[in-house]
Design an enzyme around this catalytic site. Structure first.
Site, mmCIF file in Angstrom:
data_model
loop_
_atom_site.group_PDB
_atom_site.id
_atom_site.type_symbol
_atom_site.label_atom_id
_atom_site.label_comp_id
_atom_site.label_asym_id
_atom_site.label_seq_id
_atom_site.Cartn_x
_atom_site.Cartn_y
_atom_site.Cartn_z
ATOM 1 N N ASP A 247 0.847 -1.206 0.000
ATOM 2 C CA ASP A 247 0.000 0.000 0.000
ATOM 3 C C ASP A 247 0.876 1.248 0.000
ATOM 4 O OD1 ASP A 247 0.214 -1.221 2.972
ATOM 5 O OD2 ASP A 247 0.394 0.951 3.043
ATOM 6 N N ASP B 237 0.536 3.631 2.284
ATOM 7 C CA ASP B 237 0.279 4.228 3.592
ATOM 8 C C ASP B 237 -0.850 5.260 3.418
ATOM 9 O OD1 ASP B 237 0.995 3.985 6.334
ATOM 10 O OD2 ASP B 237 1.877 5.973 6.243
HETATM 11 N N1 LIG Z 1 1.205 1.286 5.733
HETATM 12 C C1 LIG Z 1 1.748 0.431 6.586
HETATM 13 N N2 LIG Z 1 2.213 0.871 7.779
HETATM 14 C C2 LIG Z 1 2.782 -0.013 8.646
HETATM 15 N N3 LIG Z 1 2.892 -1.322 8.431
HETATM 16 C C3 LIG Z 1 2.430 -1.802 7.267
HETATM 17 N N4 LIG Z 1 2.408 -3.047 6.767
HETATM 18 C C4 LIG Z 1 1.833 -2.985 5.557
HETATM 19 N N5 LIG Z 1 1.472 -1.726 5.249
HETATM 20 C C5 LIG Z 1 1.848 -0.960 6.309
#
Ligand SMILES: Nc1ncnc2[nH]cnc12
Ligand SMILES: CSC[C@H]1O[C@H](OP(=O)(O)O)[C@H](O)[C@@H]1O
Length: 291
Positions: free
Chosen positions: A209, A211
């Site tokens: 992703d 974030d």
């Molecule tokens: N955006 C994110 N922040 C922290 N840990 C994650 N693991 C997968 N995506 C994450």
């Protein structure tokens, strides 16, 4: 010469390692407490492999509840010389979209609720973390990814947050501005402990992703992550299979000394050492303490 034993720590979405030949579960006790799970031992293309799912089957353990010391200690007891962390992460870089595998070369530790050293009162040690990743292991991973046609970034900085909540927008923007590449919740103190245990360590950070900083993408949810995890996990398995096939059968001495990190780290005088702590360090520091 030491025979190479490849350890694999499976993160989110990787609770098993299909393709592990002759796989058997082994419960290894640790003076540091309960590891996440029994290890699974087997071979791939003849190379001994030890697998440990850090959240356990069913994703029972949150990042703050994982006993990182016990995990690294049992992997050391199992003979692991080289350790690959397979980890889901969020990305701060447009050019590292979901599906990218980032071969991490630096970490920033923002955790605050975890035991992060095997050493302490009665046996103090200060290992170098300047270069936290074993370069040889990273080169082998890059070659395996290339052979399997997996898109990788050959370097990146992983910031490890405590969690379990995802970042605020202000935190996400800060990390992006600081130039960090990806974020996760597990690779610290794992990498520090592997160094103390003289195990070569490398991370494959598998982007799931963006974030929450990206203007064109919604804030991250577990559902979105799981959708990407499934295809990342399939690629991770082919990466591990190729890595094992081409991996040297003798452990290669680490050019930055990850596998001899304690040579320059122990400071407590022999007469000031605590026998109780020394007993717990039998696997991690046995090479030096037995000498
Ligand atoms: N955006 C994110 N922040 C922290 N840990 C994650 N693991 C997968 N995506 C994450
Ligand atoms: C399920 S999303 C958050 C979770 O995923 C990552 O775990 P891992 O590094 O073990 O793959 C991240 O660090 C969080 O623990």
């Amino acid at each position: 010469m030491t025979r190479a034993v490849l350890g694999i720590i499976g993160g989110s979405g990787i609770y098993d390692l299909p393709g592990l030949e002759g796989a058997r579960e082994e419960v290894i006790g640790s003076p540091w407490g309960e590891p996440s799970a029994p290890v699974r031992r087997g071979t791939i293309a003849g190379l001994p492999i030890v697998f440990l799912p850090r959240h356990d089957k069913g994703h029972r353990l949150s990042p703050s509840d994982i006993n990182y010391r016990a995990n690294i200690d049992v992997l050391k007891r199992a003979g692991v010389t080289d350790l690959v962390s397979l980890s889901a992460c969020g990305s701060f870089k447009e050019e590292m979209p979901p599906g990218t595998f980032v071969l991490i070369d630096q970490f920033v530790d923002r955790t605050h609720k975890r035991e992060s050293s095997f050493f302490g009162k009665g046996c103090v040690a200060h290992v170098s973390m300047a270069h936290p990743v074993s370069p040889r292991l990273r080169i082998h991973l890059a070659a395996a990814a290339e052979a399997e046609g997996i898109a990788i970034a050959r370097g990146g900085t992983y910031v490890c947050m405590e969690g379990p909540q995802f970042s605020t927008l202000a935190e996400s923007m800060t990390y992006k501005t600081l130039g960090y590449s990806v974020i996760g919740m597990t690779n610290m103190p794992e990498a520090k402990l592997a160094r103390e245990a003289e195990i070569c360590y490398a991370t494959v950070a598998m982007v799931t992703d963006f974030d929450c900083w990206h203007p064109d993408h919604d804030a991250v949810t577990v559902q979105d992550i799981i959708r990407v995890l499934t295809s990342n996990a399939d690629k991770a398995k082919s990466l591990v299979a190729r890595l094992a096939k081409d991996f040297p059968r003798e452990h290669e001495p680490c050019p930055i000394g990850s596998d001899r990190a304690l040579d320059t780290a122990l400071i407590t005088a022999p007469e000031a050492r605590d026998p109780e702590l020394l007993r717990k360090l039998d696997a991690v520091a046995g090479r030096l303490l037995r000498a």
